[in-house]
Structure formats: structure tokens, C-alpha cells
Design a protein around this motif. Structure first.
Motif, short mmCIF file in Angstrom:
data_model
loop_
_atom_site.label_atom_id
_atom_site.label_comp_id
_atom_site.label_asym_id
_atom_site.label_seq_id
_atom_site.Cartn_x
_atom_site.Cartn_y
_atom_site.Cartn_z
N VAL A 42 0.48 -1.42 0.35
CA VAL A 42 0.43 -0.06 -0.27
C VAL A 42 0.59 1.54 -0.06
O VAL A 42 1.76 1.44 0.76
N SER A 43 0.32 2.48 -0.87
CA SER A 43 0.88 3.88 -1.15
C SER A 43 0.15 4.66 -0.27
O SER A 43 -1.08 4.43 0.06
N PRO A 44 0.74 5.80 0.56
CA PRO A 44 0.05 6.71 1.19
C PRO A 44 -1.20 7.32 0.28
O PRO A 44 -2.40 8.00 0.86
N GLU A 45 -1.36 7.37 -0.98
CA GLU A 45 -2.79 7.48 -1.57
C GLU A 45 -3.36 6.68 -1.66
O GLU A 45 -4.69 6.91 -2.74
N ASP A 46 -3.21 5.67 -1.53
CA ASP A 46 -4.43 3.98 -1.58
C ASP A 46 -5.28 4.10 -1.18
O ASP A 46 -5.29 5.07 0.09
N ILE A 47 -6.22 4.01 -1.24
CA ILE A 47 -7.32 3.10 -0.05
C ILE A 47 -7.33 1.85 0.49
O ILE A 47 -7.33 1.44 -0.52
N VAL A 48 -7.66 1.92 1.35
CA VAL A 48 -7.57 0.29 2.33
C VAL A 48 -9.17 0.44 3.55
O VAL A 48 -9.54 0.80 4.45
N PHE A 49 -10.15 -0.99 2.62
CA PHE A 49 -10.81 -1.43 2.56
C PHE A 49 -10.93 -1.45 4.88
O PHE A 49 -10.48 -2.99 3.57
N VAL A 50 -11.14 -2.19 5.61
CA VAL A 50 -11.22 -3.22 6.74
C VAL A 50 -12.72 -3.54 7.32
O VAL A 50 -13.34 -2.81 7.83
N VAL A 51 -12.83 -4.58 6.58
CA VAL A 51 -14.18 -5.27 7.45
C VAL A 51 -14.91 -6.17 8.03
O VAL A 51 -15.11 -7.00 7.96
N GLY A 52 -13.68 -5.42 9.20
CA GLY A 52 -14.32 -6.01 10.44
C GLY A 52 -13.62 -6.73 11.10
O GLY A 52 -13.22 -6.88 10.45
N ASP A 53 -14.24 -7.18 12.59
CA ASP A 53 -13.07 -7.72 13.51
C ASP A 53 -11.95 -7.21 13.20
O ASP A 53 -11.07 -7.97 13.13
N ILE A 54 -12.07 -6.46 13.85
CA ILE A 54 -10.93 -5.10 13.96
C ILE A 54 -9.56 -5.84 15.01
O ILE A 54 -8.62 -5.79 15.24
N SER A 55 -11.06 -5.52 16.31
CA SER A 55 -9.78 -5.88 17.76
C SER A 55 -10.71 -6.77 18.27
O SER A 55 -11.96 -6.36 18.51
N TRP A 56 -9.75 -7.48 19.33
CA TRP A 56 -10.63 -7.85 20.04
C TRP A 56 -11.16 -7.24 21.32
O TRP A 56 -11.92 -7.70 22.65
N ALA A 57 -10.60 -6.43 21.26
CA ALA A 57 -10.86 -4.86 22.51
C ALA A 57 -12.25 -5.40 23.16
O ALA A 57 -13.18 -5.97 22.56
N LEU A 58 -13.09 -4.88 24.09
CA LEU A 58 -13.96 -5.01 24.32
C LEU A 58 -14.59 -3.16 25.00
O LEU A 58 -15.83 -3.16 24.89
N LYS A 59 -13.49 -2.79 24.81
CA LYS A 59 -14.14 -0.72 25.05
C LYS A 59 -13.08 -0.46 24.53
O LYS A 59 -11.80 -0.71 23.60
N SER A 61 -11.26 1.94 24.54
CA SER A 61 -10.33 2.93 25.23
C SER A 61 -8.74 1.10 25.21
O SER A 61 -7.68 1.40 25.15
N GLU A 62 -9.73 0.56 25.27
CA GLU A 62 -8.58 -0.63 25.04
C GLU A 62 -8.48 -1.19 24.34
O GLU A 62 -7.19 -1.74 23.25
N ALA A 63 -8.88 -0.67 22.66
CA ALA A 63 -9.18 -1.16 21.34
C ALA A 63 -8.35 0.28 20.92
O ALA A 63 -7.73 0.19 19.52
N ILE A 64 -8.10 0.84 20.91
CA ILE A 64 -7.04 2.26 20.93
C ILE A 64 -5.43 1.59 20.76
O ILE A 64 -4.74 2.33 19.24
N PRO A 65 -4.87 1.38 20.92
CA PRO A 65 -3.92 0.71 20.90
C PRO A 65 -3.91 -0.42 19.36
O PRO A 65 -2.80 0.06 18.59
N ASP A 66 -4.54 -0.81 19.32
CA ASP A 66 -4.95 -1.23 18.17
C ASP A 66 -5.46 -0.83 16.75
O ASP A 66 -4.96 0.19 15.76
N LEU A 67 -5.96 -0.04 16.99
CA LEU A 67 -6.69 1.15 16.29
C LEU A 67 -5.65 2.23 15.78
O LEU A 67 -5.30 2.42 14.62
N GLN A 68 -4.12 2.35 16.69
CA GLN A 68 -3.68 3.29 15.82
C GLN A 68 -2.44 2.76 15.47
O GLN A 68 -1.90 3.09 14.32
N THR A 69 -2.29 1.47 16.10
CA THR A 69 -1.17 0.06 14.79
C THR A 69 -1.93 0.47 13.64
O THR A 69 -0.98 0.49 12.39
N ILE A 70 -3.24 1.09 13.30
CA ILE A 70 -4.04 0.80 11.99
C ILE A 70 -3.28 2.26 10.86
O ILE A 70 -2.90 2.41 10.02
N ALA A 71 -4.34 2.62 11.93
CA ALA A 71 -3.73 3.94 11.08
C ALA A 71 -2.44 4.76 10.99
O ALA A 71 -1.87 5.64 10.45
N ALA A 72 -1.19 4.02 11.62
CA ALA A 72 0.39 4.59 11.30
C ALA A 72 0.98 3.82 10.02
O ALA A 72 1.32 3.94 9.46
#
Length: 229
Positions: A42-59, A61-72
Motif C-alpha cells: 500500500v502507498s499513502p495515496e491508496d484506499i484500504v477497506f478493513v471489513v470488521g473483526d478488527i480488535s478483540w478489545a471489549l471497550k 479505550s482498550e481498542a485504541i492501541p490496535d486502532l493506532q497501529t492501523i492508523a499508522a
């Protein structure tokens, strides 16, 4: 610009609090394998779809580290909810938590020039072996409404991409309310995940009517992203 998709990341922090290799040796180090493949593809100008079951977190606040990993990771990243994403909250709360570094879609679409994409979680379809009429019918109906709302927002776009977590039909590949919507709104591509067994991998057709189907469960894709366009 290219368009990629993947589903069922099943992240749980680093080191993982829920290692996925309990579901088979092929899941060994799956998080790093996905990240490595993402950077390679993937290049910065590309689009990426993530179609669910992203993180095992329950809240959230607990999912933030996984979401930050993806956002980076590179690309413009859009996410929908999966059946295991219990942390999923309102769009406002998620956008605030992530400072708008990711885009969360649920029953909405985005139009970019001649391309439109959007969707929602979807659900188990009637006559599926897992469908329980008494409890699942109302959820199924609600998800159909959300899906149609997203499709209505696509307007006159030349290329239409519907994102779901569940496949748009039951485990017999029978027509459903979702496949009716694929036809009604002339959907070009339907992208989904959720499935993790060899029987399901082998039964998914390449098309339903005029819609091209894309199963992108991470394990089905050998933990790489699929290029859609």
C-alpha cells in the motif's frame, strides 16, 4: 490510486493478549505478517477497506492501541464493524478518540469522483444453519435498512463498492435481502470477511448476478491485502 481490502485482523495489542495461533498454526505471528504485507503493498495515496473483526478489545479505550497501529499504516483507511468488535461505539466517540485518523462507516457511504463506497456489518441470512428466526430476524432486518441507506447515498457513481462483514447470503449461497440490494443498486463489488473455514473458502463464487464478490478474511488471504481495483 489503488484500492485494497482485508478483514478479520483480530488484533489484541503487542504482544497479543489473545494469540490467534490457538485457531491453527497458520495464524502464527499474523499481526506482524499483516503489517509487513500492508507496508509492501500500500502507498499513502491508496484506499484500504478493513471489513470488521478488527480488535478483540471489549471497550473503545482498550481498542485504541490496535486502532493506532492501523492508523499508522499507509493509505486512506476505512473501517466497518464486525461481529466481534464489541468496542465499537458512536462515530463521534471513535472519531474523537482517533483524532479523525481513521474513517468509521456504519450505514453510510462516501463518494469520491466516480467512485462510491460504504456499508455496514450485515448479518446472518435466513435459512443459514446458524440463523435463529426468533432472535435473528429483527437484527437481519435492521442491517438490511442500514445497508440500503448506505447504497442510497452512492447516488449516480460509476463504480459502487459495498462493504459488509458477513457474506451477503447464507451458507448455501442462496439469494437474500442483501443480494436483492446488490442487484437493485447495481453494486459492482461486494467485499466481506467473517469466514474462516475451508468449506466456506471453497463455496464462495466469484460473482452473484453482476456483482463481483471479494472474500478478504485475513487467513483466506494468507494475511495479505487483496487489491480490488
Amino acid at each position: 490510486m489503488k484500492i485494497f481490502a482485508i478483514g478479520d485482523l483480530h488484533f489484541s495489542g503487542e504482544p497479543p493478549t489473545k494469540p490467534m495461533d490457538v485457531f491453527g498454526a497458520h495464524w502464527q505471528d499474523h499481526r506482524q505478517r499483516i503489517i509487513t504485507a500492508w507496508h509492501e503493498q500500500v502507498s499513502p495515496e491508496d484506499i484500504v477497506f478493513v471489513v470488521g473483526d478488527i480488535s478483540w478489545a471489549l471497550k473503545l479505550s482498550e481498542a485504541i492501541p490496535d486502532l493506532q497501529t492501523i492508523a499508522a499504516l499507509p493509505g486512506q483507511i476505512y473501517l466497518i464493524r464486525g461481529n466481534h468488535d464489541y468496542w465499537w461505539s458512536s462515530a463521534n466517540k471513535m472519531n474523537t478518540a482517533m483524532n479523525h485518523s481513521l474513517t468509521f462507516l456504519q450505514g453510510h457511504s462516501i463518494i469520491a469522483d466516480t467512485l462510491a463506497f460504504g456499508g455496514t456489518r450485515g448479518y446472518i441470512c435466513p435459512r443459514d444453519t446458524a440463523f435463529i428466526e426468533a432472535t435473528d430476524t429483527s437484527i437481519y432486518a435492521r442491517e438490511l435498512l442500514r445497508t440500503e441507506a448506505a447504497l442510497q447515498e452512492m447516488g449516480d457513481a460509476t463504480t459502487r463498492i459495498l462493504l459488509l462483514h458477513y457474506p451477503p447470503f447464507n451458507d448455501k449461497n442462496e439469494a437474500s435481502g442483501f443480494t436483492d440490494l446488490l442487484a437493485k443498486y447495481h453494486v459492482d463489488h461486494c467485499i466481506f470477511g467473517h469466514l474462516h473455514d475451508k468449506t466456506s473458502f471453497e463455496r464462495i463464487p466469484s460473482h452473484f448476478g453482476n456483482t463481483q464478490l471479494h472474500l478478504v478474511s485475513a487467513d483466506f488471504m494468507n494475511f495479505k491485502l487483496k487489491q480490488i481495483i
